[in-house]
Structures are given as C-alpha cells and as structure tokens.
Design a protein around this motif. Structure first.
Motif, PDB file in Angstrom:
ATOM      1  N   GLY A 111       0.813  -1.220   0.000  1.00 50.47           N
ATOM      2  CA  GLY A 111       0.000   0.000   0.000  1.00 50.47           C
ATOM      3  C   GLY A 111       0.839   1.258   0.000  1.00 50.47           C
ATOM      4  O   GLY A 111       0.516   2.232  -0.693  1.00 50.47           O
ATOM      5  N   LEU A 123       1.193  -2.919  -9.932  1.00 48.67           N
ATOM      6  CA  LEU A 123       0.984  -3.084  -8.496  1.00 48.67           C
ATOM      7  C   LEU A 123      -0.313  -2.415  -8.069  1.00 48.67           C
ATOM      8  O   LEU A 123      -1.131  -3.017  -7.367  1.00 48.67           O
ATOM      9  CB  LEU A 123       2.160  -2.503  -7.702  1.00 48.67           C
ATOM     10  CG  LEU A 123       1.932  -2.377  -6.184  1.00 48.67           C
ATOM     11  CD1 LEU A 123       1.748  -3.744  -5.543  1.00 48.67           C
ATOM     12  CD2 LEU A 123       3.068  -1.622  -5.536  1.00 48.67           C
ATOM     13  N   ARG A 124      -0.513  -1.188  -8.506  1.00 44.60           N
ATOM     14  CA  ARG A 124      -1.734  -0.460  -8.128  1.00 44.60           C
ATOM     15  C   ARG A 124      -2.980  -1.205  -8.583  1.00 44.60           C
ATOM     16  O   ARG A 124      -3.965  -1.291  -7.845  1.00 44.60           O
ATOM     17  CB  ARG A 124      -1.698   0.944  -8.709  1.00 44.60           C
ATOM     18  CG  ARG A 124      -0.731   1.845  -7.984  1.00 44.60           C
ATOM     19  CD  ARG A 124      -0.686   3.228  -8.581  1.00 44.60           C
ATOM     20  NE  ARG A 124       0.171   4.104  -7.793  1.00 44.60           N
ATOM     21  CZ  ARG A 124       0.837   5.127  -8.286  1.00 44.60           C
ATOM     22  NH1 ARG A 124       0.747   5.443  -9.584  1.00 44.60           N
ATOM     23  NH2 ARG A 124       1.598   5.868  -7.494  1.00 44.60           N
ATOM     24  N   ALA A 136       2.120   1.657  -3.467  1.00 45.62           N
ATOM     25  CA  ALA A 136       1.040   2.030  -4.380  1.00 45.62           C
ATOM     26  C   ALA A 136       0.635   3.495  -4.203  1.00 45.62           C
ATOM     27  O   ALA A 136       0.309   4.175  -5.175  1.00 45.62           O
ATOM     28  CB  ALA A 136      -0.166   1.120  -4.171  1.00 45.62           C
ATOM     29  N   LYS A 137       0.675   3.987  -2.974  1.00 41.14           N
ATOM     30  CA  LYS A 137       0.291   5.368  -2.688  1.00 41.14           C
ATOM     31  C   LYS A 137       1.433   6.359  -2.884  1.00 41.14           C
ATOM     32  O   LYS A 137       1.239   7.560  -2.759  1.00 41.14           O
ATOM     33  CB  LYS A 137      -0.217   5.478  -1.246  1.00 41.14           C
ATOM     34  CG  LYS A 137      -1.510   4.745  -1.005  1.00 41.14           C
ATOM     35  CD  LYS A 137      -1.888   4.789   0.461  1.00 41.14           C
ATOM     36  CE  LYS A 137      -3.097   3.935   0.749  1.00 41.14           C
ATOM     37  NZ  LYS A 137      -3.368   3.826   2.181  1.00 41.14           N
ATOM     38  N   LEU A 141       4.851  -0.078 -11.144  1.00 38.93           N
ATOM     39  CA  LEU A 141       3.957   0.556 -10.175  1.00 38.93           C
ATOM     40  C   LEU A 141       2.499   0.494 -10.613  1.00 38.93           C
ATOM     41  O   LEU A 141       1.613   0.228  -9.806  1.00 38.93           O
ATOM     42  CB  LEU A 141       4.389   2.011  -9.936  1.00 38.93           C
ATOM     43  CG  LEU A 141       3.581   2.815  -8.938  1.00 38.93           C
ATOM     44  CD1 LEU A 141       3.571   2.127  -7.563  1.00 38.93           C
ATOM     45  CD2 LEU A 141       4.143   4.223  -8.821  1.00 38.93           C
ATOM     46  N   ASP A 142       2.221   0.737 -11.888  1.00 34.74           N
ATOM     47  CA  ASP A 142       0.835   0.697 -12.351  1.00 34.74           C
ATOM     48  C   ASP A 142       0.231  -0.692 -12.191  1.00 34.74           C
ATOM     49  O   ASP A 142      -0.940  -0.830 -11.838  1.00 34.74           O
ATOM     50  CB  ASP A 142       0.737   1.160 -13.808  1.00 34.74           C
ATOM     51  CG  ASP A 142       1.022   2.648 -13.958  1.00 34.74           C
ATOM     52  OD1 ASP A 142       0.827   3.394 -12.970  1.00 34.74           O
ATOM     53  OD2 ASP A 142       1.432   3.065 -15.056  1.00 34.74           O
ATOM     54  N   MET A 175      -3.739  -4.151  -6.305  1.00 29.13           N
ATOM     55  CA  MET A 175      -4.159  -3.841  -4.941  1.00 29.13           C
ATOM     56  C   MET A 175      -5.675  -3.853  -4.783  1.00 29.13           C
ATOM     57  O   MET A 175      -6.178  -4.154  -3.705  1.00 29.13           O
ATOM     58  CB  MET A 175      -3.585  -2.490  -4.490  1.00 29.13           C
ATOM     59  CG  MET A 175      -2.077  -2.506  -4.290  1.00 29.13           C
ATOM     60  SD  MET A 175      -1.527  -3.716  -3.070  1.00 29.13           S
ATOM     61  CE  MET A 175      -2.191  -2.992  -1.577  1.00 29.13           C
ATOM     62  N   TYR A 195       8.576   2.649  -5.291  1.00 29.49           N
ATOM     63  CA  TYR A 195       8.267   1.326  -5.810  1.00 29.49           C
ATOM     64  C   TYR A 195       9.550   0.512  -5.910  1.00 29.49           C
ATOM     65  O   TYR A 195      10.577   0.994  -6.375  1.00 29.49           O
ATOM     66  CB  TYR A 195       7.606   1.434  -7.186  1.00 29.49           C
ATOM     67  CG  TYR A 195       7.453   0.098  -7.854  1.00 29.49           C
ATOM     68  CD1 TYR A 195       6.439  -0.764  -7.478  1.00 29.49           C
ATOM     69  CD2 TYR A 195       8.347  -0.311  -8.837  1.00 29.49           C
ATOM     70  CE1 TYR A 195       6.308  -2.014  -8.061  1.00 29.49           C
ATOM     71  CE2 TYR A 195       8.214  -1.555  -9.434  1.00 29.49           C
ATOM     72  CZ  TYR A 195       7.205  -2.403  -9.047  1.00 29.49           C
ATOM     73  OH  TYR A 195       7.087  -3.635  -9.631  1.00 29.49           O
TER      74      TYR A 195
END
Length: 149
Positions: free
Chosen positions: A46, A126-127, A49-50, A123-124, A130, A55
């Motif tokens: 998290g 991963l997001r 992601a935030k 990162l995208d 989530m 990352y």
C-alpha cells in the motif's frame, strides 16, 4: 572460530525450531502470526502504491509472496474450541459459516496468486493488483473479524 560459529548457528537454529514448534501447537497464535505477515505485507504494498515509499519490484514480489504463503491453509487454524481465548479478533461467524469463511480466504489466495507474477512489473501493475487483493481482505474482515478498540 569456525567451531564457535557452528555452535552459534546450531543454537539459533534450535531456538527458531522451538519457537516454531510452540506456535504450531497454538492455532490462535499461528493465525495471528499469519495475519501479522499479511498485514505487514499489505502495508508495504500500500505504501508503494500510494507513493509513500518508492516502488521496488523485488520488495513488491516478496510482500505478495508472503501474503500468498500466509493465506495457504489459513482456515485450518480455526478448529472447534479456539473460538475463545487469547487476544483474538476472530468473529463467531467463522465457526457458524465455515464455508463462507473458506470462500473469503480462497478469494484472497486467488487474488494473491494472480498478482504474484505481476506486481514486480511496475507501479501501475501493483496499483491495479491492490484492488483485488485489498478487496478480498476487506470482504473477509467485514464478515469475520471483530475489531477491538
């Protein structure tokens, strides 16, 4: 020096084995440790992601791997007779609706399994992962967890 190192590693190994053996005898402690591992991993993911933490693909894969590993067999840690005792947040609904509880745990296992080979790809990705993983956690907690104050 080598002998001392060998004794040190043997002693540490015996200690780790003893702690693991103790935990194996206590399903409440085992499930709490599994939840701590999942929660810590979700926190790591998290924060990435935030954008709170940078990352790191390897760390994302490791965290998702811990979730996947920790949820495997999780529902077996709720045998009859462990409804009470310890400092537990387990809802009585776990024992009243075991099939639904297992379905929620299986949903997290499936989401983590699907995300595991992907979260290290950026990162995208991963997001996007989530949502399903976090949603599975949320669904189970809403039905089967009593949040203590």
């Amino acid at each position: 020096m080598r002998l001392r190192s060998a004794f040190l590693f043997t002693g540490l190994g015996a200690l780790a084995f003893s702690v693991a053996a103790f935990a194996q005898g206590d399903p409440i402690q085992q499930r709490q440790e599994a939840m701590k591992a999942i929660g810590g991993s979700m926190k790591t993911l998290g924060e990435m992601a935030k954008g709170v933490k940078p990352y790191d693909g390897s760390a994302a894969e490791a965290a998702m791997g811990r979730i996947h590993e920790s949820i495997a067999g999780f529902t077996d840690l709720f045998p009859e007779g462990t409804e009470m005792g310890g400092d537990t947040e387990a809802s009585p609904a776990i024992w009243e609706k075991p099939e639904e509880f297992k379905a929620d745990a299986d949903a997290l296992a499936a989401a983590a399994a699907a995300a595991l080979p992907e979260v290290g790809k950026g990162l995208d990705v991963l997001r996007a992962s989530m949502g399903s993983v976090g949603g599975a956690c949320k669904d189970c907690h809403q039905s089967f967890r009593i949040k203590k104050n």
